[in-house]
Design a protein around this motif. Structure first.
Motif, PDB file in Angstrom:
ATOM      1  N   HIS A  44       0.847  -1.093  -0.190  1.00 24.44           N
ATOM      2  CA  HIS A  44      -0.083  -0.026  -0.034  1.00 24.44           C
ATOM      3  C   HIS A  44       0.741   1.266  -0.034  1.00 24.44           C
ATOM      4  N   HIS A  45       1.952   1.167   0.715  1.00 23.14           N
ATOM      5  CA  HIS A  45       2.755   2.587   0.960  1.00 23.14           C
ATOM      6  C   HIS A  45       3.392   2.859  -0.596  1.00 23.14           C
ATOM      7  N   ARG A  46       3.900   1.761  -1.148  1.00 22.75           N
ATOM      8  CA  ARG A  46       4.633   1.966  -2.495  1.00 22.75           C
ATOM      9  C   ARG A  46       3.611   2.404  -3.216  1.00 22.75           C
ATOM     10  N   VAL A  47       2.261   1.810  -3.413  1.00 27.28           N
ATOM     11  CA  VAL A  47       1.199   2.305  -4.559  1.00 27.28           C
ATOM     12  C   VAL A  47       0.967   3.854  -4.160  1.00 27.28           C
ATOM     13  N   LEU A  48       0.919   4.270  -2.958  1.00 23.55           N
ATOM     14  CA  LEU A  48       0.449   5.453  -2.431  1.00 23.55           C
ATOM     15  C   LEU A  48       1.358   6.375  -3.191  1.00 23.55           C
ATOM     16  N   GLY A  49       2.624   5.995  -2.990  1.00 22.93           N
ATOM     17  CA  GLY A  49       3.924   6.941  -3.416  1.00 22.93           C
ATOM     18  C   GLY A  49       3.995   7.027  -4.809  1.00 22.93           C
ATOM     19  N   ASP A  50       3.561   5.905  -5.605  1.00 21.79           N
ATOM     20  CA  ASP A  50       3.488   6.099  -7.069  1.00 21.79           C
ATOM     21  C   ASP A  50       2.197   7.031  -7.429  1.00 21.79           C
ATOM     22  N   ILE A  51       1.405   7.214  -6.707  1.00 27.33           N
ATOM     23  CA  ILE A  51       0.207   7.972  -7.158  1.00 27.33           C
ATOM     24  C   ILE A  51       0.542   9.561  -6.595  1.00 27.33           C
ATOM     25  N   ARG A  52       1.249   9.819  -5.720  1.00 25.65           N
ATOM     26  CA  ARG A  52       1.549  11.047  -5.158  1.00 25.65           C
ATOM     27  C   ARG A  52       2.517  11.736  -5.991  1.00 25.65           C
ATOM     28  N   TRP A  53       3.645  11.318  -6.509  1.00 26.93           N
ATOM     29  CA  TRP A  53       4.724  11.737  -7.102  1.00 26.93           C
ATOM     30  C   TRP A  53       4.170  12.592  -8.436  1.00 26.93           C
TER      31      TRP A  53
ATOM     32  N   ASP B  44       3.348  16.107  -5.825  1.00 21.20           N
ATOM     33  CA  ASP B  44       3.413  15.894  -3.983  1.00 21.20           C
ATOM     34  C   ASP B  44       4.748  15.158  -3.817  1.00 21.20           C
ATOM     35  N   PHE B  45       5.858  15.611  -3.989  1.00 26.27           N
ATOM     36  CA  PHE B  45       6.978  14.871  -3.564  1.00 26.27           C
ATOM     37  C   PHE B  45       7.347  14.662  -2.179  1.00 26.27           C
ATOM     38  N   PRO B  46       6.642  15.565  -1.268  1.00 26.16           N
ATOM     39  CA  PRO B  46       6.923  15.625   0.142  1.00 26.16           C
ATOM     40  C   PRO B  46       6.229  14.371   0.596  1.00 26.16           C
ATOM     41  N   GLY B  47       4.857  14.077  -0.042  1.00 23.05           N
ATOM     42  CA  GLY B  47       3.968  13.139   0.173  1.00 23.05           C
ATOM     43  C   GLY B  47       4.426  11.752  -0.198  1.00 23.05           C
ATOM     44  N   ALA B  48       5.048  11.974  -1.401  1.00 25.82           N
ATOM     45  CA  ALA B  48       5.879  10.555  -2.151  1.00 25.82           C
ATOM     46  C   ALA B  48       6.758  10.075  -1.285  1.00 25.82           C
ATOM     47  N   ILE B  49       7.672  11.010  -0.899  1.00 26.49           N
ATOM     48  CA  ILE B  49       8.791  10.496  -0.254  1.00 26.49           C
ATOM     49  C   ILE B  49       8.265   9.902   1.084  1.00 26.49           C
ATOM     50  N   VAL B  50       7.481  10.566   2.085  1.00 21.86           N
ATOM     51  CA  VAL B  50       7.253   9.908   3.062  1.00 21.86           C
ATOM     52  C   VAL B  50       6.621   8.544   2.828  1.00 21.86           C
ATOM     53  N   ALA B  51       5.810   8.276   1.782  1.00 20.74           N
ATOM     54  CA  ALA B  51       4.963   6.926   1.337  1.00 20.74           C
ATOM     55  C   ALA B  51       6.282   6.114   1.048  1.00 20.74           C
TER      56      ALA B  51
ATOM     57  N   GLU C 223       9.284   6.086   1.870  1.00 18.08           N
ATOM     58  CA  GLU C 223      10.172   5.687   3.299  1.00 18.08           C
ATOM     59  C   GLU C 223       9.322   4.786   4.209  1.00 18.08           C
ATOM     60  N   ASN C 224       8.090   4.880   4.140  1.00 16.55           N
ATOM     61  CA  ASN C 224       7.305   4.175   4.871  1.00 16.55           C
ATOM     62  C   ASN C 224       7.465   2.639   4.143  1.00 16.55           C
ATOM     63  N   ALA C 225       7.249   2.694   2.900  1.00 16.35           N
ATOM     64  CA  ALA C 225       7.388   1.281   1.886  1.00 16.35           C
ATOM     65  C   ALA C 225       8.543   0.608   2.404  1.00 16.35           C
ATOM     66  N   ARG C 226       9.548   1.227   2.667  1.00 19.05           N
ATOM     67  CA  ARG C 226      11.089   0.780   2.858  1.00 19.05           C
ATOM     68  C   ARG C 226      11.088   0.237   4.374  1.00 19.05           C
ATOM     69  N   ALA C 227      10.711   1.130   5.363  1.00 18.91           N
ATOM     70  CA  ALA C 227      10.495   0.589   6.509  1.00 18.91           C
ATOM     71  C   ALA C 227       9.757  -0.792   6.723  1.00 18.91           C
ATOM     72  N   GLU C 228       8.543  -0.656   6.077  1.00 19.03           N
ATOM     73  CA  GLU C 228       7.701  -1.757   6.203  1.00 19.03           C
ATOM     74  C   GLU C 228       8.502  -3.264   5.621  1.00 19.03           C
ATOM     75  N   ALA C 229       9.045  -2.945   4.636  1.00 18.10           N
ATOM     76  CA  ALA C 229       9.804  -4.043   3.985  1.00 18.10           C
ATOM     77  C   ALA C 229      10.946  -4.485   4.918  1.00 18.10           C
ATOM     78  N   GLU C 230      11.632  -3.702   5.585  1.00 19.30           N
ATOM     79  CA  GLU C 230      12.561  -4.069   6.544  1.00 19.30           C
ATOM     80  C   GLU C 230      11.971  -4.899   7.597  1.00 19.30           C
ATOM     81  N   GLN C 231      11.052  -4.307   7.908  1.00 15.73           N
ATOM     82  CA  GLN C 231      10.408  -4.936   9.189  1.00 15.73           C
ATOM     83  C   GLN C 231       9.960  -6.465   8.989  1.00 15.73           C
ATOM     84  N   HIS C 232       9.514  -6.678   7.539  1.00 16.56           N
ATOM     85  CA  HIS C 232       9.345  -7.941   7.060  1.00 16.56           C
ATOM     86  C   HIS C 232      10.499  -8.761   6.292  1.00 16.56           C
ATOM     87  N   ASP C 233      11.558  -8.406   6.706  1.00 20.44           N
ATOM     88  CA  ASP C 233      12.796  -8.783   6.231  1.00 20.44           C
ATOM     89  C   ASP C 233      12.618  -9.346   4.526  1.00 20.44           C
ATOM     90  N   ALA C 234      12.363  -8.159   3.737  1.00 23.40           N
ATOM     91  CA  ALA C 234      12.004  -8.573   2.270  1.00 23.40           C
ATOM     92  C   ALA C 234      12.780  -7.602   1.564  1.00 23.40           C
TER      93      ALA C 234
END
Length: 901
Positions: A701-710, A714-721, A723-734
């Motif tokens: 979901h975060h990656r899809v949101l970033g692809d919609i925002r930029w 809306d680059f600040p919103g895309a960057i946050v999205a 970043e959240n996508a990267r953090a979630e991937a790290e949490q899931h060891d992906a």
């Protein structure tokens, strides 16, 4: 030595030249030469005492290896090289001990040899060789031997035994004469004229008495400190095994003109072992009690004398007793080489195999009789095993004798004799484990034991000590069988008494398959090992395909786990072959569920290296087989829909995504993500945004949101999205998803913050480096162009190269993004003509309506009005989006102008 089989293969003995070809074993010869040199220095040293029974022994060197690897040939060549310098291969060179009298004595211990494991025969062979070389009696040993012989072989003279058993040769008569001479010499020295030759027992008693009384003549004749004790002992086989102490003492006191250093070569040592080690105990005493002799031992297994666990089974055990046989602490046995005096005989290289076959049989004019094509296939099938080469030569002669010229097909063949040699010295359980393990590319003790259906690991543990099993301690599964032996077990006729039926092979394949799945599931619950997943998939797919296993059970879950993280390691699917497989008969090509799954996964993984059109074709073909289960059908549909999306076939992609989403299976979240992305591609941003809350982690979901925002600017919103996508991937060891999110983050920063983008791009490339993500790597290169927009860093030329790479892959969705990056570059530079040309190309690339919003963005960046009303449904007003993109160009210009010149 001529090859008699070749000589008798034709009525014309001159038509075929043959020789016992010997392939270079220079490394092994160097080991022997060094061992002899060290041995000579040791026995010549002032501290050496032949009667010292407590000093550690380093008078043995061991060559071990799988049956047929050439150990016996090596020992025969070493023997002849030590006997006659002219017979030594030129590449071996002259030894450093030139001038020393070396006496090689080779003894074949194989069960196939007549009385090969008879200790009497071994000891008599050594004494007979000394008789021929020294030419004189060895009184203390000879008298003890004569006493033993009279007691254990009454009525059979020693000379008759030597003649009957074949020990007699050019010097065969010398041994009985010298033994009798020792008796006569003792009678004369002790002044016992009443005793004659047959009274060895009385002579021995008289000598013992004289030694106990410390008579000078007796001590001069047989002065070894333990002579009296040995002559007093009951003349049994046990006593005979200690007589080598007397023999060693006699050798040590030979006058200079008769001085000799025996090098005793014990071949086929594995045939001396039984579960009680009785014969091995006698031979070990021979080695220990003759420290002035060097022993070269060959066998299939390493010599375990340095193992403390053998205490009580053998007289001399442990690393202190045999330092050269001990494995260095902390190192795996095969890595360490089993001690400095234990050496594994390896296979021939391809070059050695070819040279061997070329020299083995020749025409009358000296040309190789076996053609290069035949030599090549024999070499490939042999896996470097010399026994396979010899069997192939025999087959060549058999075919040639029929009048037919042997062809390549005649040698795409495995020999049952390989199985016979392999199984001959294994226990029933070990043979059972061996056959089961032959189904696996690699294995550990647990996997082999479960594949064999056993409840204990002892048989597998014993098997891995055999040289037919190689060890790589750093691999997931450390053990694997020698290639030639594994092929023979799996494809040749097995004529052993306990041979398996087809049903046995099939059951073993099912056990091995289930064991792989169990290992993956157990490890997955603990460590989620990606490497183990891929390894289990590779072996499981091959087993299921080769043996027509209908129920793929764990393979389905493993296939989804493989695709979850976008890493795409090659799976090397089962080769399509019609070769017979044990328990499965001759297999037709690609008609099993496992074949379909293997093709499915290979098509998914290979799309990183193939045009997406090819990916779509392969997945369509897999679906047409109808052999995939419902879940795997959804997997094929989903990735075919992704391929259609990449190719710009939006309608076909949407249809596939909708089928998968409607099925409600484990891929439904990803299919809904695909549908959201397709809405974005069509420019329907509100619909895409509305789908985001339904996606969750599995729908990225975060990656899809970033692809919609930029695209909204809306680059600040895309960057946050992102970043959240990267953090979630790290949490899931992906790691695969983490690299994708990081690359998209770098793209967003490349537009809005080129300083930060440098660091984000560096991290993206670092994360992508171990992965196989071609599309994401190309996206990173687009981001790099955006980062350099407005500069003189060859943006245009680099874009042209990148466009060619994109065309090769069939990733049509990257084409308008690349053109947008070029438009940004020209807008920042104020190059209106180049910008207009780029917008024209962009309009052409989006003529279907997909990604048409990129045309709008290019106009926004240029500050130009749209030529026709936009079809894009923006999240904000069109003016708001226009202002953000134009502001982005202005900021980049200010950034570049602010840089120091």
């Amino acid at each position: 030595m001529a090859d008699l089989r070749a000589l008798f293969s034709s009525n014309d003995p001159n038509s075929v030249g043959s020789d016992e070809a010997f392939t270079n074993r220079q490394f092994q010869w160097n080991l022997v030469a060094v061992a002899i040199e060290e041995h000579l220095r040791h026995i010549a040293g002032p501290s050496f005492d032949v009667e010292d029974l407590e000093a550690p022994r380093n008078n043995v060197i061991v060559f071990h290896g799988v049956g047929g690897v050439g150990k016996s040939t090596l020992l025969r060549k070493v023997e002849t090289s030590l006997t006659t310098a002219e017979q030594r291969p030129i590449q071996w060179g002259a030894p450093a001990w030139a001038g020393e009298e070396i006496l090689p004595i080779r003894i074949d211990l194989s069960r196939s040899a007549s009385n090969g494991s008879d200790f009497e025969r071994v000891l008599l062979t050594v004494r007979l060789a000394l008789a021929a070389q020294v030419g004189r009696s060895l009184p203390s040993f000879d008298l003890a031997l004569r006493r033993y012989w009279d007691a254990q072989h009454p009525g059979e003279p020693l000379e008759e035994y030597v003649r009957r058993t074949g020990l007699v040769g050019r010097f065969g008569a010398m041994l009985p004469q010298q033994v009798q001479g020792a008796v006569s010499e003792a009678v004369s020295a002790l002044q016992l004229p009443g005793l004659v030759g047959s009274a060895a027992g009385q002579v021995a008693s008289a000598l013992v008495t004289a030694l106990r009384e410390r008579r000078e003549r007796a001590r001069a004749l047989a002065g070894c400190a333990r002579t009296a004790d040995l002559l007093e002992a009951e003349p049994s086989l046990e006593a005979l095994s200690y007589y080598p102490h007397l023999l060693a003492w006699e050798i040590s006191r030979l006058p200079a003109k008769h001085s000799v250093v025996p090098v005793i070569l014990l071949d086929t040592f594995e045939d001396t072992s039984d579960r009680h080690r009785d014969t091995e105990r006698l031979l070990q005493r021979l080695v220990w009690l003759m420290p002035n002799c060097l022993f070269i031992i060959s066998g299939r297994n390493r010599l375990p004398w340095a193992d403390p666990a053998l205490q009580g089974q053998l007289d001399y055990t442990g690393p202190a007793a045999w330092p050269g046989l001990a494995t260095p602490a902390g190192q795996p046995a095969q890595i360490a080489g089993q001690g400095s005096r234990q050496h594994l005989i390896g296979d021939f290289s391809e070059q050695d195999c070819d040279a061997y076959l070329a020299r083995r049989l020749t025409t009358q004019d000296g040309q190789p009789l076996i053609s290069p094509e035949n030599r090549a296939v024999i070499t490939a099938r042999s896996h470097g095993l010399p026994l396979h080469l010899d069997l192939a030569v025999a087959r060549f002669l058999e075919i040639r004798r029929t009048g037919r010229t042997p062809s390549v097909e005649d040698f795409d063949h495995t020999f049952p004799a390989l199985i016979a040699r392999t199984l001959s010295d294994l226990t029933t359980d070990e043979r059972h484990v061996l056959r089961s393990a032959s189904l696996l590319d690699a294995w550990d003790l647990d996997l082999a034991t479960r594949a064999a259906g056993l409840t204990h690991q002892s048989a597998a543990r014993r098997l891995v000590e055999r040289p037919m099993v190689s060890e790589d301690p750093y691999a997931i599964w450390p053990y694997h069988l020698h290639g030639a032996i594994r092929t023979a077990l799996r494809t040749a006729d097995d004529h052993a008494e306990d041979r398996w039926t087809p049903a046995d092979w099939h059951q073993a394949a099912e056990r091995a398959f289930d064991a792989l799945g169990r290992q993956w599931r157990d490890a997955d619950a603990l460590t989620s090992s990606r490497a183990l997943l891929v390894a289990c998939l590779r072996q499981g797919l091959r087993l299921a395909s080769a043996h027509h296993l209908a129920d793929l059970t764990w393979l389905t879950d493993a296939a989804f786990a493989y695709t979850d993280d976008s890493v795409w390691e090659p799976l090397a699917p089962p080769a399509r072959t019609s070769r017979p497989v044990p328990g499965a008969g001759r297999q037709p090509e690609g008609d099993t569920p496992a074949d379909a799954l293997a093709e499915l996964l290979d098509a998914i993984a290979r799309r990183q290296h193939e045009h997406r059109e090819r990916t779509a074709e392969r997945l369509t073909a897999v679906l047409a087989t109808g052999t995939l289960s419902g879940e795997l059908t959804e997997l094929a549909l989903y990735y075919r829909a992704k391929a259609h999306k990449d190719l710009g076939r939006t309608a076909a992609s949407l249809d596939g995504m909708r089928q998968v989403a409607d099925a409600g299976g484990r891929l439904a979240p990803r299919a809904r993500r695909g549908m959201a992305n397709l809405a974005r591609i069509r420019g329907d941003f509100p619909s895409a945004l509305a789908a985001v809350p339904t996606l969750g982690w599995k729908g990225r979901h975060h990656r899809v949101l970033g692809d919609i925002r930029w695209p909204q600017g809306d680059f600040p919103g895309a960057i946050v999205a992102f970043e959240n996508a990267r953090a979630e991937a790290e949490q899931h060891d992906a790691p695969g998803e983490r690299a994708i999110a990081q690359t998209r983050l770098a793209l967003a920063c490349a537009f809005s913050d080129p300083v930060r983008a440098d660091d984000e791009l560096a991290l993206a490339y670092q994360l992508l480096e171990p992965l196989d993500q071609r599309a994401t790597t190309l996206l990173a290169q687009v981001a790099s162009l955006v980062c350099d927009a407005g500069t003189d860093r060859d943006v245009t030329d680099r874009a042209a190269v990148l466009r060619a790479q994109i065309d090769v892959t069939g990733l049509a969705w990257l084409v308008p993004l690349l053109a947008t990056a070029q438009a940004f570059h020209h807008a920042v530079r104020g190059a209106q003509d180049d910008l207009a040309a780029t917008i024209d190309r962009l309009r052409e690339a989006t003529a279907t309506g997909d990604f048409a919003y990129y045309v709008d963005i290019a106009h926004f960046m240029a500050g130009q009005p749209l030529l026709q009303p936009s079809t894009t449904a923006w999240l904000d007003t069109e003016d708001a989006v226009r202002n953000r993109w134009r502001t982005l160009v202005d900021e980049r210009q200010r950034h570049l102008n602010a840089r120091p010149s």
